[in-house]
Enzyme design. Structure first.
Site, PDB file in Angstrom:
ATOM      1  N   SER A 579     -10.621  -0.527   6.342  1.00  0.00           N
ATOM      2  CA  SER A 579      -9.703  -1.072   7.337  1.00  0.00           C
ATOM      3  C   SER A 579      -8.680  -0.015   7.709  1.00  0.00           C
ATOM      4  O   SER A 579      -8.326   0.833   6.888  1.00  0.00           O
ATOM      5  CB  SER A 579      -8.984  -2.286   6.769  1.00  0.00           C
ATOM      6  OG  SER A 579      -7.938  -2.665   7.630  1.00  0.00           O
ATOM      7  N   TYR A 592      -4.461  -8.401   1.590  1.00  0.00           N
ATOM      8  CA  TYR A 592      -5.580  -7.797   2.313  1.00  0.00           C
ATOM      9  C   TYR A 592      -5.544  -6.270   2.179  1.00  0.00           C
ATOM     10  O   TYR A 592      -6.525  -5.638   1.763  1.00  0.00           O
ATOM     11  CB  TYR A 592      -5.495  -8.200   3.791  1.00  0.00           C
ATOM     12  CG  TYR A 592      -6.606  -7.649   4.650  1.00  0.00           C
ATOM     13  CD1 TYR A 592      -7.848  -8.272   4.686  1.00  0.00           C
ATOM     14  CD2 TYR A 592      -6.411  -6.517   5.446  1.00  0.00           C
ATOM     15  CE1 TYR A 592      -8.874  -7.784   5.482  1.00  0.00           C
ATOM     16  CE2 TYR A 592      -7.426  -6.012   6.244  1.00  0.00           C
ATOM     17  CZ  TYR A 592      -8.658  -6.652   6.263  1.00  0.00           C
ATOM     18  OH  TYR A 592      -9.661  -6.157   7.053  1.00  0.00           O
TER      19      TYR A 592
END
Ligand SMILES: [Zn+2]
Length: 704
Positions: A579, A592
């Protein structure tokens, strides 16, 4: 076997094709499909059919024409355009020639076509053309082969089928066979068909129905004769009855090892030319491999010459695989493959000595590996090809076994097999398959039901890979797989149930992928979940839940990937969907971002540890993937509303907000991530441990 002809079916064919193509061709298509639909008659591209009729040419003259099945289509799905038309009177003149080379025959066929864009007509076109009958049907019926693949096959056929049928000993297909069949029929014009020993059956008739029903009748006579001869005798005697469950774990162990052994170093030193596998675990095949008869029958060639280009002359058979120890099994398989290749090379050298034309040797590797305890592991350069090999194998084993029960199975000779395998017209059938960057490779994608997996899977299949979409939501993954298979017109994707947080489930999903396609080459840990919360409010319970999927899930996936890579020993690629948050975290996204950072670190350590296996591990940092084409991302469905609220904009404005945020002012799509996966998996650069941003350009997330 019963006739599948129905008047309703014939009427439907007439109304579908009759107006544009005439009654004869419409009914020809109808009964061709009836033959093609029965795997006991023909498999895949096998068999061919024709019709002779009259058409008006451009000068408004009525001319005699033959429509004959073209290569590249299968009888079960032919349409009128798959039966190219040729000028019949010109073809008939060739009957008077003494000889005709293959090249000139192909030239004659192509230059007699009515439509220059037609596919090549069947290599048996002249056989069809030289016969006087309007309709001609040709199959490789299992029953006819069990009857005639015998030392006394001609006598058995004559006993079984009676006097209205011509019987020829084996003759090499092409012009000589066309001449031989024509001669038989010219001598006895009342014959309803001709049996070609060790090859197949031709039937003729004045109508589509007559020729088709004669075909079925002759096959029935053969079946009845076989069953009488068999007289209730069991087909196999067993060394040990195999168990389905055992076969499952055995196949999962043997498939990746074999697939690795069969991969050949490609021109590009970075990679291997890999094969895709297809497992035949039918009861009959498992029984064959465990039977006492197997030892003898595996030393004999194909049931019909057409099959040699798909399955090679012989399967590789191992009667006592070392199922209890993987390293012993590897050594055993490795030695067996080595000696198979040596004996194939010897067969090639001998065949070449008997042939004037210099031939290019084909791959020496087996296409069919029969393992007692695991069934048939079949291989091809694509899944489609492997599937054809498996279907042929299933029928081959059953037919050989039946032939053995009623007599003694015997194939055509090595010399005849070589002629067929290296016949330029047979080789032409295999040409034309495009080599793509990921041809022969298998990709496993986790989070397979989501939008990003959809984009990755579509790009990987377009690049030539087979894809396993793994997800706890198997239904969702199945929908994506079905959509891809529909778009790609073939079986390229499969859904497999997998929970990345569960060790056993991950292991089983990798094994299932191996059983489905032979192994795994590209692994994309992509499953992920998000949770929006400030650190002050973030409970350990929620953080753990996110970590279980985003971090432990990646660890589990890479660990199992390494297990398969170690069995294959042909390298591999792991491409982690990390990410942009790893380099540039955002507020309220602690669980996350931290779990993604942990996963990235696992990937980098894997790059270090797995390099000795030639496995590359790379990372993709994507940002703001809202969709894959028109399919929205589940992750954004979850976090989008909160994100939009924070930024004081509506949910609909969010994609444009992110677009304006990046340097290239681009909307990033799942297909962009897919293309990055294809780049890494293509081994175009010697790169491992690297991160490729797919985010439109975000300076604070530049890798450093
Ligand atoms: Zn044939």
């Amino acid at each position: 076997m019963i006739s599948q002809w129905t008047d309703k079916g014939a009427e439907d064919a007439l109304s579908q094709w009759g107006t544009d193509h005439g009654e004869d061709l419409a009914l020809r298509v109808y009964t061709s499909r009836l033959i093609g639909a029965d795997p006991e008659l023909v498999l895949h591209g096998g068999g061919n059919t024709s019709v002779k009729t009259k058409v008006r040419n451009i000068f408004e003259e009525e001319i005699e024409v033959i429509f004959v099945k073209g290569s590249g289509s299968s009888l079960d799905s032919v349409t009128p355009k798959d039966l190219p038309g040729l000028d019949l009177s010109r073809l008939r003149r060739l009957r008077n020639l003494e000889s005709l080379t293959d090249e000139e025959m192909v030239n004659q066929l192509r230059t007699r076509l009515l439509d220059a864009s037609s596919p090549n007509p069947s290599v048996e076109t002249l056989l069809h053309a030289f016969l006087p009958h309007s309709f001609v049907d040709h199959s490789h019926a299992d029953a006819i082969l069990a009857l005639t693949d015998q030392p006394n096959g001609v006598e058995l056929a004559s006993e079984a089928l009676g006097g209205s049928i011509g019987i020829l000993p084996y003759v090499m297909p092409g012009f000589p066979l066309a001449q031989a069949v024509a001669e038989v029929v010219e001598t006895s014009p009342d014959l309803s068909g001709v049996v070609l020993a060790k090859h197949g059956l031709f039937s003729f008739g004045a109508s589509a129905k007559e020729s088709y029903e004669r075909h079925i009748h002759l096959v029935n006579l053969a079946e009845e004769f076989l069953s009488k001869r068999r007289n209730g005798k069991t087909i196999f005697t067993f060394a040990r009855t195999p168990f389905k469950e055992e076969a499952k774990s055995n196949a999962a162990m043997a498939f990746p090892i074999l697939r690795g052994l069969l991969a050949e170093k490609s021109f590009n030193e970075e990679g291997f030319k890999k094969v895709v596998g297809h497992w035949d675990n039918s009861v009959k095949t498992l029984e064959f491999c465990a039977s006492r008869e197997a030892e003898t029958l595996v030393k004999s060639g194909p049931i019909t010459p057409d099959h040699v280009i798909r399955t090679k002359k012989l399967p590789l058979f191992i009667d006592n695989p070392a199922w209890s120890d993987v390293e012993t099994l590897r050594n055993q398989l490795s030695e067996a493959v080595h000696s198979y290749r040596n004996s194939y090379d010897a067969y090639f050298r001998k065949g070449q000595q008997n042939t004037a034309v210099i031939k290019d040797k084909l791959s020496s590797s087996p296409k069919v590996v029969l393992l007692n305890g695991a069934g048939a592991l079949c291989f091809g350069s694509s899944y489609k090809e492997a599937n054809i090999v498996a279907d042929i194998t299933q029928h081959t084993l059953a037919t050989k076994a039946l032939a053995q029960v009623i007599g003694q199975y015997e194939s055509i000779t090595d010399r005849e097999l070589f002629e067929m395998e290296y016949w330029s017209l047979e080789q032409a059938k295999l040409k034309g398959a495009r080599i793509l960057p990921l041809s022969g490779q298998v990709a496993l994608i986790t989070g397979g039901a989501g939008a990003i997996a959809r984009g990755i899977a579509i790009e990987c299949t377009k690049a030539g890979a087979q894809v396993a979409l793994c997800d706890t939501n198997k239904k969702g993954a199945s929908q994506t797989a079905a959509e891809i298979n529909h778009q790609m017109k073939g079986n390229y994707a499969k859904a497999i149930e997998m929970n990345v947080t569960n060790d056993e489930s991950v292991r089983e999903a990798f094994d299932e992928t191996s059983r489905s396609f032979g192994g795994v080459d590209i692994v994309v840990p992509n499953a992920g979940i998000a949770y929006v919360e400030r650190i002050e409010e973030l409970s350990s319970k929620e953080a753990r839940k996110v970590s279980e999927v985003n971090y432990i899930g990646v660890l589990n996936t890479i660990r199992e990937a390494a297990r398969i890579f170690r069995l294959q020993m042909t390298g591999g690629n792991v491409v982690l969907n990390a990410s942009k948050n790893v380099f540039s975290p955002g507020q309220e996204f602690g669980a996350y971002s931290a779990s993604k950072a942990a996963a990235s670190q696992i990937a980098k350590v894997s790059a270090i540890e797995l390099a000795s296996l030639s496995v590359r591990v790379n990372l993709i940092n994507a940002d703001a993937i809202f969709s894959s084409g028109s399919v929205p991302s589940g992750l954004w469905d979850e976090v989008g509303p909160e994100r939009a609220r924070r930024r004081g904009i509506s949910l609909g404005e969010l994609p444009d907000f992110y677009k304006e945020r990046n340097l290239l002012k681009t909307r990033v799509d799942a297909h962009h991530v897919g293309r990055a996966v294809v780049f890494f998996a293509s081994n175009l650069t010697p790169t491992t441990g690297a991160t490729l941003p797919v985010d439109g350009g975000i300076p604070e997330a530049f890798p450093r």
